[in-house]
Design a protein around this motif. Sequence first.
Motif, short mmCIF file in Angstrom:
data_model
loop_
_atom_site.label_atom_id
_atom_site.label_comp_id
_atom_site.label_asym_id
_atom_site.label_seq_id
_atom_site.Cartn_x
_atom_site.Cartn_y
_atom_site.Cartn_z
N ASN A 28 0.82 -1.21 0.00
CA ASN A 28 0.00 0.00 0.00
C ASN A 28 0.86 1.27 0.00
O ASN A 28 2.07 1.19 0.15
N GLU A 58 -4.38 -0.25 -8.77
CA GLU A 58 -4.73 -0.24 -7.36
C GLU A 58 -5.83 -1.24 -7.06
O GLU A 58 -6.56 -1.68 -7.94
N ARG A 60 -8.45 -1.48 -3.73
CA ARG A 60 -8.88 -1.02 -2.40
C ARG A 60 -9.03 -2.20 -1.45
O ARG A 60 -9.61 -3.23 -1.80
N PHE A 64 -7.06 0.88 3.26
CA PHE A 64 -5.77 0.82 2.57
C PHE A 64 -6.01 0.68 1.06
O PHE A 64 -7.05 0.18 0.64
N ASN A 66 -4.01 -1.06 -1.93
CA ASN A 66 -2.86 -1.87 -2.31
C ASN A 66 -2.49 -1.60 -3.76
O ASN A 66 -3.35 -1.61 -4.65
N TYR A 67 -1.20 -1.37 -3.98
CA TYR A 67 -0.73 -1.10 -5.35
C TYR A 67 0.13 -2.26 -5.84
O TYR A 67 0.85 -2.89 -5.07
#
Lengths: 104, 104
Positions: A28, A58, A60, A64, A66-67
């Motif tokens: 993230n 990304e 969600r 958070f 998360n990438y």
Amino acid sequence: MIENDIFRALADPTRRAIFEKLAAGSMNASALRDGMKISQPAMSQHLAVLRGARLVREERQGRFVNYEVDPEGLAFIAQWLARYRAYWPARIDALKVLLKDMDQ
Amino acid sequence: MIENDIFRALADPTRRAIFEKLAAGSMNASALRDGMKISQPAMSQHLAVLRGARLVREERQGRFVNYEVDPEGLAFIAQWLARYRAYWPARIDALKVLLKDMDQ
DNA sequence: ACAATACATAAGCACACACTTATGTGTACA
DNA sequence: TGTACACATAAGTGTGTGCTTATGTATTGT
């Protein structure tokens, strides 16, 4: 134009560092920050640019985000590069190995 | 840092157009200009940036300066890209073909 | 409902970048 | 030797970019 977005995104060293970090494992935005001297808004803005270039995507997860690396952008670079294969020097062994991998 | 020079050089659409034109065949700065709406100094400056990124190299011929693609820059991009091969989608057939070419 | 957390967006600012016009440098040819 | 040509460099200017601080939005936990 996506081609422009990609090269412009990669033109910034900080963004390349972020991308490299994500390539080692998705995480993230906050996790991406530590170890880097960068403010929270700056990180958010960089991620937005990388997203626009489809180098990153990304997901969600609660509060958070998360990438992870988006293969789409890399595929585009690969295709761009392939247009100039006539000029690749024969000594690029790294790519030879790479292609053998893909051929399996 | 050459990596930075390369990506910054390619971030500009005009420079990518110049590079693409050179990839189709080497030519001098004036020849590069026609068909493009660009002043002589602008072209000269773009070529200087591409040279700095080792994407292009020059060869003086009398009062002309012949420009051609420099494989060095392309090799660097290829190596950069190779670092992320884990993320390449399997469907990049262009690269598969490319690598087979390089393999024989 | 309230506070805390994770992230995005807004607005402003310093600097980089791509262009312009003007001029310099070097080669070719009469 | 002088002029024309090919290209590079200098200097100035508008715009884009990456940062900052401030604030907004959404989710979590008490």
